[in-house]
Design an enzyme around this catalytic site. Structure first.
Site, short mmCIF file in Angstrom:
data_model
loop_
_atom_site.label_atom_id
_atom_site.label_comp_id
_atom_site.label_asym_id
_atom_site.label_seq_id
_atom_site.Cartn_x
_atom_site.Cartn_y
_atom_site.Cartn_z
N ASP A 1 37.82 36.56 48.08
CA ASP A 1 38.37 35.90 46.91
C ASP A 1 39.83 36.35 46.82
O ASP A 1 40.21 37.34 47.45
CB ASP A 1 37.57 36.36 45.68
CG ASP A 1 38.17 35.86 44.39
OD1 ASP A 1 38.47 34.66 44.29
OD2 ASP A 1 38.36 36.68 43.46
N ASP B 1 42.28 35.97 43.58
CA ASP B 1 42.71 36.50 42.29
C ASP B 1 41.86 37.70 41.87
O ASP B 1 40.65 37.56 41.68
CB ASP B 1 42.60 35.42 41.21
CG ASP B 1 43.47 34.20 41.51
OD1 ASP B 1 44.59 34.39 42.00
OD2 ASP B 1 43.03 33.07 41.25
C1 BG6 Z 1 40.12 31.81 40.15
C2 BG6 Z 1 40.52 32.69 38.99
O1 BG6 Z 1 40.42 32.46 41.35
O2 BG6 Z 1 40.84 30.57 40.10
C3 BG6 Z 1 40.34 31.97 37.67
O3 BG6 Z 1 39.72 33.87 39.00
C4 BG6 Z 1 41.07 30.62 37.72
O4 BG6 Z 1 40.84 32.77 36.63
C5 BG6 Z 1 40.62 29.81 38.92
O5 BG6 Z 1 40.80 29.88 36.53
C6 BG6 Z 1 41.34 28.47 39.04
O6 BG6 Z 1 42.70 28.71 39.31
P1 BG6 Z 1 43.85 27.62 39.22
O7 BG6 Z 1 45.02 28.34 39.86
O8 BG6 Z 1 43.42 26.43 40.01
O9 BG6 Z 1 44.05 27.30 37.78
MG MG Z 2 38.68 36.76 41.46
#
Ligand code: BG6
Ligand code: MG
Length: 218
Positions: free
Chosen positions: A8, A10
């Site tokens: 993963d 984030d």
């Molecule tokens: C995930 C995060 O990796 O991505 C979430 O943990 C986030 O917090 C999700 O909402 C979607 O991300 P994005 O960048 O498409 O808004």
């Molecule tokens: Mg994550």
């Protein structure tokens, strides 16, 4: 036999989980909707639209307003990630990716984010991945296993041959339901269902990780 790790992004490789929180917090404040760090824990790993739905709870808005709110949050997020440099990799992340890459085991990315290309480019780790599955890759997001299955597919591997590395409860659920082994980063309350639980990737070496997985009883 472990042939790949699916990371993963984030909260695992970089601390963008904090930026996602700040983006949602700003939007919620502007809309007068209560939203705490504790509430945010339920949003970890959850896709953009589903995250907004969790914040709005039973409040109802027209689709157009929902789209605008998602766009606003993403613009706040984009402003944060513009500042990202390789210095923003979490401790141990790059070392582990490089070690895996060097041994011939594959690295894949499995993140629900639609901002993956931008973030990994800025972090300078794009070349360390053999496959990328992101928010554009599949319809059903975590906790469905589809994203990780998509990554495994790209590598030509089965889920039994891949290990998912996650910081989110939704991500560990996704790994479990797809038949993947998993490494959970963070508190037991959040990632307790993972095969191996670690605080973060700081100091984590491939040999130690493989041995922990082997002894995890799965
Ligand atoms: C995930 C995060 O990796 O991505 C979430 O943990 C986030 O917090 C999700 O909402 C979607 O991300 P994005 O960048 O498409 O808004
Ligand atoms: Mg994550």
């Amino acid at each position: 036999m472990i042939r790949a790790f699916i990371f993963d992004l984030d909260g695992v490789l970089t601390d963008t989980a904090e930026y996602h929180y700040r983006g949602w917090k700003r939007l919620a404040d502007e809309e007068g909707i209560p939203f705490t760090r504790e509430d945010n824990e339920h949003l970890r790993g959850v896709a953009r639209r589903e995250s907004l739905m969790l914040i709005l709870k039973e409040r109802e808005y027209p689709e157009e307003k929902i789209m605008k709110m998602m766009e606003r949050k993403n613009n706040y997020y984009l402003a944060f990630i513009k500042e990202i440099t390789p210095q923003d990799l979490l401790p141990g992340a790059k070392e582990l990716l490089e070690e895996i890459h060097a041994t011939g085991i594959k690295n894949a990315l499995g993140s629900a984010s639609k901002n993956v290309p931008d973030v990994i480019q800025r972090l300078g780790i794009r070349d360390l991945f053999d496959a990328i599955a992101d928010g554009h890759s599949v319809e059903r997001q975590k906790p469905a296993p589809d994203l990780f299955l998509h990554a495994a597919n790209q590598l030509g591997l089965t889920s039994a041959e891949c290990v998912v590395v996650e910081d989110a409860a939704a991500g560990i659920e996704a790994a479990l339901s797809g038949g993947f082994r998993s490494v959970g980063l963070g508190p037991r309350e959040r990632v307790g269902k993972a095969d191996v639980i670690l605080p973060n990737l700081d100091g984590v070496k491939l040999v130690g990780l493989l041995s922990s997985l082997e002894h995890s009883g799965h």
